[in-house]
Design a protein around this motif. Structure first.
Motif, PDB file in Angstrom:
ATOM      1  N   ASP A 104     -15.274   5.374  24.436  1.00  0.00           N
ATOM      2  CA  ASP A 104     -16.307   4.560  23.515  1.00  0.00           C
ATOM      3  C   ASP A 104     -17.024   5.659  22.546  1.00  0.00           C
ATOM      4  OD1 ASP A 104     -17.862   5.990  25.660  1.00  0.00           O
ATOM      5  OD2 ASP A 104     -19.263   4.233  25.636  1.00  0.00           O
ATOM      6  N   VAL A 105     -16.316   6.825  22.418  1.00  0.00           N
ATOM      7  CA  VAL A 105     -17.082   7.787  21.507  1.00  0.00           C
ATOM      8  C   VAL A 105     -17.551   7.235  20.219  1.00  0.00           C
ATOM      9  CG1 VAL A 105     -15.080   9.213  20.878  1.00  0.00           C
ATOM     10  CG2 VAL A 105     -17.366  10.420  21.139  1.00  0.00           C
ATOM     11  N   ARG A 144     -16.440  12.116  27.354  1.00  0.00           N
ATOM     12  CA  ARG A 144     -16.120  10.549  27.577  1.00  0.00           C
ATOM     13  C   ARG A 144     -15.391  10.177  26.280  1.00  0.00           C
ATOM     14  NH1 ARG A 144     -21.625   7.267  28.743  1.00  0.00           N
ATOM     15  NH2 ARG A 144     -20.611   5.952  27.331  1.00  0.00           N
TER      16      ARG A 144
END
Length: 247
Positions: free
Chosen positions: A223-224, A220
């Motif tokens: 928004d890491v 992912r």
């Protein structure tokens, strides 16, 4: 490294008549590993490198994946077992291992210490070995990865990093450059994949081919970096390491 300059984590299963590292590995296997059902192996980075707090687990192990997510480190990385390592020999004995990598050799790092202590307590509480801390909460979902790559120095000289551990980078983005001692003939190096930096070299002087930046390809990406920052903030504000409670 031990006094004989051998890496204990490449010396298993060891030998009672071998080098110091081999003897220690054999003793540790017999006296500790063979009596365990689960282990947490905690490492710093190598000398002159820094690692973002991360948990590494064997691929396709649902039990370890669950524990790794509960640990609360910034990243969970599924990586193959290396021959001669503690994780490898323990697996042969039927013992699952979480491997924590965090901080820098020869340095105290508050974030890494807090992450390690909290993580061990989280796992123990999940296994009902201790009572959960009354204020313990699941912070956020860590970065997850199945592949990590090192970016190496394109030449020798002085390295100037533009990104550091915990930063998200996109494929092709400049993450640093190496130049001569007067800034001459600078060569940029770029991210080979989209991901998050999980480790970096801390010395400015480098040789051609030196490992400079470790990037994990995350599942992912969007928004890491925000999630990593949330974990950092939660750890540094955590009361589990309050001095009064420890004393």
């Amino acid at each position: 490294y031990l006094p004989d300059r051998r890496d204990l984590n490449r010396s298993f299963p060891g030998s009672a008549r071998g080098s110091l590292a081999a003897q220690l590995a054999a003793k540790f296997l017999k006296e500790v590993i063979c009596h365990c059902s689960l282990g947490i192996d905690i490492h710093s980075a190598a000398v002159h490198r820094y690692n973002l707090p991360q948990i590494r687990i064997a691929p396709n192990n649902e039990n370890l994946r669950e524990l790794a997510m509960l640990f609360g480190a910034h990243a969970v990385i599924e990586s193959p077992l290396r021959p001669g390592s503690l994780r490898d020999i323990a697996r042969g004995e039927g013992v699952d291992m979480l491997l924590m990598e965090a901080g820098e050799a020869l340095r105290f790092d508050e974030l890494s210490v807090r992450c390690g202590v909290n993580g061990v307590l989280n796992v123990m509480a999940h296994l009902k070995m201790i009572q959960p801390h009354p204020e313990a909460t699941q912070v956020t979902i860590p970065a997850r990865s199945r592949r990590a790559l090192w970016v190496r120095a394109p030449r020798g000289g002085l390295c100037m990093l533009q990104q550091k551990s915990g930063d998200a980078v996109k494929k092709g983005e400049v993450i640093g450059r190496v130049a001569g001692i007067f800034g001459d003939d600078a060569m940029e190096f770029r991210a080979p994949i989209d991901g998050i930096i999980i480790g970096h070299a801390v010395l400015p002087v480098v040789n051609q081919g030196d490992a400079l930046v470790h990037i994990a390809e995350v599942m992912r990406f969007g928004d890491v970096e925000e999630r990593v920052d949330q974990i950092t903030e939660a750890l540094l504000n955590d009361r589990l390491l309050d001095e009064d409670e420890l004393i």
